[in-house]
Design a protein around this motif. Structure first.
Motif, short mmCIF file in Angstrom:
data_model
loop_
_atom_site.label_atom_id
_atom_site.label_comp_id
_atom_site.label_asym_id
_atom_site.label_seq_id
_atom_site.Cartn_x
_atom_site.Cartn_y
_atom_site.Cartn_z
N PRO A 97 0.79 -1.22 0.00
CA PRO A 97 0.00 0.00 0.00
C PRO A 97 0.83 1.28 0.00
N GLY A 98 2.09 1.22 0.43
CA GLY A 98 2.91 2.42 0.44
C GLY A 98 2.79 3.22 1.73
N ASP A 99 1.69 3.07 2.45
CA ASP A 99 1.53 3.69 3.76
C ASP A 99 0.44 2.93 4.49
N ASP A 100 0.20 3.29 5.75
CA ASP A 100 -0.78 2.54 6.54
C ASP A 100 -2.08 3.31 6.72
N LEU A 101 -2.38 4.21 5.80
CA LEU A 101 -3.62 4.97 5.89
C LEU A 101 -4.77 4.17 5.28
N THR A 102 -5.57 3.58 6.14
CA THR A 102 -6.74 2.84 5.67
C THR A 102 -7.89 3.80 5.43
N LEU A 103 -8.96 3.26 4.87
CA LEU A 103 -10.16 4.06 4.65
C LEU A 103 -10.66 4.65 5.96
N GLY A 169 -7.87 -11.36 6.61
CA GLY A 169 -8.77 -10.40 6.00
C GLY A 169 -9.49 -10.98 4.80
N ALA A 170 -8.75 -11.67 3.94
CA ALA A 170 -9.36 -12.27 2.75
C ALA A 170 -10.37 -13.35 3.15
N LEU A 238 -17.58 -9.51 -8.40
CA LEU A 238 -16.80 -9.26 -9.61
C LEU A 238 -15.31 -9.36 -9.35
N GLN A 239 -14.88 -9.02 -8.13
CA GLN A 239 -13.45 -9.04 -7.85
C GLN A 239 -13.20 -8.97 -6.35
N ASP A 240 -12.34 -9.86 -5.84
CA ASP A 240 -11.82 -9.69 -4.48
C ASP A 240 -10.77 -8.58 -4.51
N LEU A 241 -10.81 -7.71 -3.51
CA LEU A 241 -9.93 -6.54 -3.53
C LEU A 241 -9.51 -6.16 -2.12
N TRP A 242 -8.42 -5.39 -2.05
CA TRP A 242 -8.12 -4.60 -0.87
C TRP A 242 -8.42 -3.16 -1.23
N ILE A 243 -9.31 -2.54 -0.49
CA ILE A 243 -9.81 -1.21 -0.82
C ILE A 243 -9.31 -0.24 0.24
N ASP A 244 -8.42 0.66 -0.19
CA ASP A 244 -7.83 1.61 0.76
C ASP A 244 -7.33 0.90 2.00
N GLY A 245 -6.62 -0.20 1.79
CA GLY A 245 -5.99 -0.90 2.89
C GLY A 245 -6.89 -1.85 3.67
N LEU A 246 -8.16 -1.97 3.28
CA LEU A 246 -9.09 -2.86 3.97
C LEU A 246 -9.51 -3.99 3.04
N ILE A 265 -11.51 -4.81 10.16
CA ILE A 265 -11.49 -6.00 11.00
C ILE A 265 -10.48 -5.80 12.12
N GLN A 266 -10.94 -6.00 13.34
CA GLN A 266 -10.06 -5.89 14.50
C GLN A 266 -10.38 -7.04 15.45
N GLY A 267 -9.33 -7.73 15.88
CA GLY A 267 -9.53 -8.85 16.80
C GLY A 267 -10.37 -9.96 16.21
N GLY A 268 -10.31 -10.14 14.90
CA GLY A 268 -11.05 -11.21 14.25
C GLY A 268 -12.50 -10.91 13.98
N LEU A 269 -12.98 -9.70 14.34
CA LEU A 269 -14.37 -9.33 14.13
C LEU A 269 -14.46 -8.06 13.28
N ILE A 270 -15.56 -7.92 12.57
CA ILE A 270 -15.78 -6.75 11.73
C ILE A 270 -16.31 -5.62 12.61
N VAL A 271 -15.56 -4.52 12.66
CA VAL A 271 -15.98 -3.38 13.48
C VAL A 271 -16.63 -2.28 12.63
#
Length: 299
Positions: A97-103, A169-170, A238-246, A265-271
């Protein structure tokens, strides 16, 4: 290495970094590319013999252009229908990703002032020296340091202590899609954190929830209602993706609505769940991933 005597090649080497900087500032890849194109036009007119560092000069130019754009962008968002989310930018699963800025963190940046956002991005994300940032923002270095520190404090709570591993995550994104596409609400509930929040951006053009939905009970009822009405059943991925780091995916919903889904996803759960459905924000995604699967192609 190209010299300043070859300004076109110098700019092209900087282009990807400049687009990433502008996108992080603006939340719109289209606007980011427009800003970088404007910077290119200005770069062509510069006396390059007087430029000590092309990278610093171009970063300064792009940042100032972004600050100008942000004034009108913020005004537009005040009248935006429903929830505003950044234009989704997808990465392949093996792309860094180049940095750790997620959505999630980008949304936290939206709560900052333009100068705070610029100081934080330039200092903490792009590692630009403080003196250069001060010159860019036309502030004294101590003031810039304070801006970055204040911004850092605001976004700290949104930065996950343990980012989700790609395999996990996947796996969770795949299970989430299968459960939602089949209406398996019990399986969905098992994946959700108690304080899960759903954000949905339709831009007033397609169906979306105008306000965030908070809490596992309300979110579960939302999915139950959608399943009864077949709003989410029989969707086509249509496509599996990582979107803005997620982790997430791009899908075609019943009735022909396209959407991206990104999962925090944090601690194995979707937040948090981010549905982007505004067709204006999905044109690029459709060109990349929609045509081969029969999704409608934007004009």
């Amino acid at each position: 290495m190209p010299t300043i005597d070859d300004p076109t090649l110098v700019f092209e080497q900087e282009r990807a970094r400049l687009v990433r900087l502008a996108y992080r500032m603006l939340g719109s890849l289209g606007e980011a590319e427009d800003v970088v194109q404007d910077a290119w036009l200005r770069w062509r007119q510069v006396d390059h013999a007087g430029v000590a560092s092309a990278g610093a000069f171009l970063s300064r130019t792009v940042t100032r252009l972004c600050l100008d754009v942000m004034k009108s962008a913020r005004a537009r968002r005040e009248t935006y229908f429903g929830t505003w989310l950044p234009e989704p930018v997808a990465m392949a699963s093996d792309e860094a990703p180049g940095d750790d800025l997620t959505l999630t963190l980008m949304l936290a940046l939206e709560r900052l002032s333009p100068l705070e956002r610029a100081a934080f991005l330039l200092h903490d994300v792009f590692a630009i020296p403080l003196a250069e940032i001060a010159a860019t923002l036309q502030r004294e270095p101590p003031a810039v340091r304070q801006l970055a520190a204040r911004a850092r404090k605001h976004v700290q709570s949104e930065r996950p202590r343990f980012p989700v591993e790609k395999e996990e995550g996947a796996r969770i994104a795949k299970a989430f899609f299968e459960a939602s596409a089949t209406g398996d609400v019990a399986a969905l509930r098992s994946m959700l954190a108690d304080a899960v929040i759903v954000h949905s951006d339709g831009g007033g053009k397609v169906h979306a929830f105008p306000r965030p939905i908070v809490g596992i009970d309300k979110v579960t009822r939302m999915f139950e209602g959608a399943a009864r009405k077949s709003w989410i059943q029989h969707a086509r991925k249509l496509q599996d993706l990582w979107i803005d780091g997620l982790p997430g995916y791009f899908s075609l919903e019943p009735g022909g609505t396209l959407q991206t889904v990104a999962l925090d996803i944090q601690g194995g759960l979707i937040v948090a769940i981010y549905f982007t459905r505004n067709p204006d924000k999905l044109e690029r995604m459709t060109r990349l991933f929609g045509g081969a699967a029969g999704a409608p192609t934007p004009h």
